[in-house]
Write an enzyme that holds these catalytic residues in place. Structure first.
Site, PDB file in Angstrom:
ATOM      1  N   ASN A  10       0.864  -1.176   0.000  1.00 28.18           N
ATOM      2  CA  ASN A  10       0.000   0.000   0.000  1.00 28.18           C
ATOM      3  C   ASN A  10       0.903   1.229   0.000  1.00 28.18           C
ATOM      4  O   ASN A  10       1.479   1.575   1.021  1.00 28.18           O
ATOM      5  CB  ASN A  10      -0.883  -0.045   1.264  1.00 28.18           C
ATOM      6  CG  ASN A  10      -1.730   1.202   1.422  1.00 28.18           C
ATOM      7  OD1 ASN A  10      -1.847   2.008   0.490  1.00 28.18           O
ATOM      8  ND2 ASN A  10      -2.321   1.371   2.596  1.00 28.18           N
ATOM      9  N   LYS A  12       0.189   4.287  -0.293  1.00 28.28           N
ATOM     10  CA  LYS A  12      -0.423   5.490   0.310  1.00 28.28           C
ATOM     11  C   LYS A  12      -0.117   6.728  -0.567  1.00 28.28           C
ATOM     12  O   LYS A  12      -0.022   6.598  -1.777  1.00 28.28           O
ATOM     13  CB  LYS A  12       0.075   5.649   1.745  1.00 28.28           C
ATOM     14  CG  LYS A  12      -0.123   4.360   2.554  1.00 28.28           C
ATOM     15  CD  LYS A  12       0.140   4.509   4.016  1.00 28.28           C
ATOM     16  CE  LYS A  12      -0.094   3.175   4.706  1.00 28.28           C
ATOM     17  NZ  LYS A  12       0.076   3.238   6.144  1.00 28.28           N
ATOM     18  N   GLU A 166      -5.416  -4.721  10.743  1.00 29.86           N
ATOM     19  CA  GLU A 166      -4.322  -3.789  10.979  1.00 29.86           C
ATOM     20  C   GLU A 166      -4.598  -2.994  12.254  1.00 29.86           C
ATOM     21  O   GLU A 166      -5.345  -2.008  12.225  1.00 29.86           O
ATOM     22  CB  GLU A 166      -4.206  -2.808   9.815  1.00 29.86           C
ATOM     23  CG  GLU A 166      -3.986  -3.460   8.473  1.00 29.86           C
ATOM     24  CD  GLU A 166      -3.437  -2.467   7.456  1.00 29.86           C
ATOM     25  OE1 GLU A 166      -2.316  -2.660   7.006  1.00 29.86           O
ATOM     26  OE2 GLU A 166      -4.136  -1.477   7.160  1.00 29.86           O
ATOM     27  N   GLY A 172       2.679   2.171  10.831  1.00 26.75           N
ATOM     28  CA  GLY A 172       3.664   3.240  10.662  1.00 26.75           C
ATOM     29  C   GLY A 172       4.386   3.610  11.942  1.00 26.75           C
ATOM     30  O   GLY A 172       5.100   4.619  12.000  1.00 26.75           O
TER      31      GLY A 172
HETATM   32  P1  PGA Z   1       2.936   0.181   7.679  1.00 22.89           P
HETATM   33  O1  PGA Z   1       1.473   0.410   7.058  1.00 22.89           O
HETATM   34  O2  PGA Z   1       3.453  -1.104   7.109  1.00 22.89           O
HETATM   35  O3  PGA Z   1       3.726   1.382   7.252  1.00 22.89           O
HETATM   36  O4  PGA Z   1       2.757   0.111   9.175  1.00 22.89           O
HETATM   37  C1  PGA Z   1       0.585  -0.652   6.874  1.00 22.89           C
HETATM   38  C2  PGA Z   1      -0.712  -0.146   6.289  1.00 22.89           C
HETATM   39  O5  PGA Z   1      -1.179   0.926   6.690  1.00 22.89           O
HETATM   40  O6  PGA Z   1      -1.327  -0.799   5.416  1.00 22.89           O
END
Ligand code: PGA
Length: 251
Positions: A10, A12, A166, A172
């Protein structure tokens, strides 16, 4: 049951056009894998990503979609638009959409319905805030997110949904949930699907984990019984990390 693992990146709101092309050209080197690999670039990079991955097994998916089919909704993207460029899956319900764009269960269930009714597959995200977990409300909350978002679908429709658990406090933050916390939640989710849709659906349903999955923890997470891969944020933005995570899923 043998469920094929999924590793979905993802992206983002990251990656310019040039950066996206560079990363995709690196991703094309991944071959010989038993893992379903997906990437979700921003809308502006979808078309070029699809063209670049034309002869690859890596699937390009969307990060979001609007719940109306068309009309005066400035800035929004419809299922028809996605399908017209060759997209067949979309992420719905990511915690950032819930939190920063006020997408509640009602809106999300409309998005799920419009996507599924128009033959898009859905990766549906669920997850609790830390405060909910500290109050011991996390199972109840996840159950409600699932019931409200998905339980109006019928058996044939639910087959086109993949879940992504999640925990918001792990996204994050560099903080992953403990393995036992991940497994117990995934098992809980699978049971909900068994109770609602029966054992066959529940056994074939893929439930991804997301939240700070990195090369150093991916393998142990993917070995958990009810974890069928990962939704990867930060670590999907560079080739070497993402490739290591795919390798971890490959076993
Ligand atoms: P992350 O994000 O791996 O940066 O923690 C995961 C997500 O939000 O799908």
């Amino acid at each position: 049951m043998d469920r094929k693992k999924i590793v979905a990146g993802n992206w983002k709101m990251n990656m310019t056009y040039e950066q996206s092309v560079r990363l995709i050209n690196e991703l094309k080197k991944i071959t010989n894998t038993n893992v379903e690999i997906k990437i979700a670039p921003s809308f502006t990079n979808l078309n070029s990503a699809i063209a670049l991955l034309d002869s690859s097994s890596i699937e390009v998916i969307a990060q979001n979609v609007h719940f109306e089919q068309r009309g005066a909704f400035t800035g929004e993207i419809s299922v028809e638009m996605l399908k017209s460029i060759g997209i067949s899956s979309v992420i719905i319900g990511h915690s950032e959409r819930r939190k920063y764009f006020n997408e509640n269960d009602f809106i999300l269930s409309k998005k799920v319905k419009v996507a599924i009714e128009n033959s898009l597959s859905v990766i549906f995200c669920i997850g609790e805030e830390l405060s909910e977990r500290e109050k011991g409300n996390h199972f109840e909350l996840i159950k409600n997110q699932i019931i409200n978002g998905l339980f109006e679908l019928n058996i044939n429709q639910i087959k086109n949904v993949t879940l992504a658990y999640e925990p918001v406090w792990a996204i994050g933050t560099g903080k992953t949930a403990e393995n036992f916390q991940i497994q117990e939640m995934h098992q809980f989710i699978r049971k909900l699907f068994e109770d609602k849709f029966g054992a066959e659906i529940s056994k074939s349903m893929r439930i991804l984990y997301g939240g700070s999955v990195k090369p150093n923890n991916a393998e142990e997470i993917f070995l958990l019984d009810d974890v069928d891969g990962g939704l990867i944020g930060g670590a999907s933005l560079n080739f070497s990390d993402f490739n290591s995570i795919v390798e971890a899923a490959n076993g």
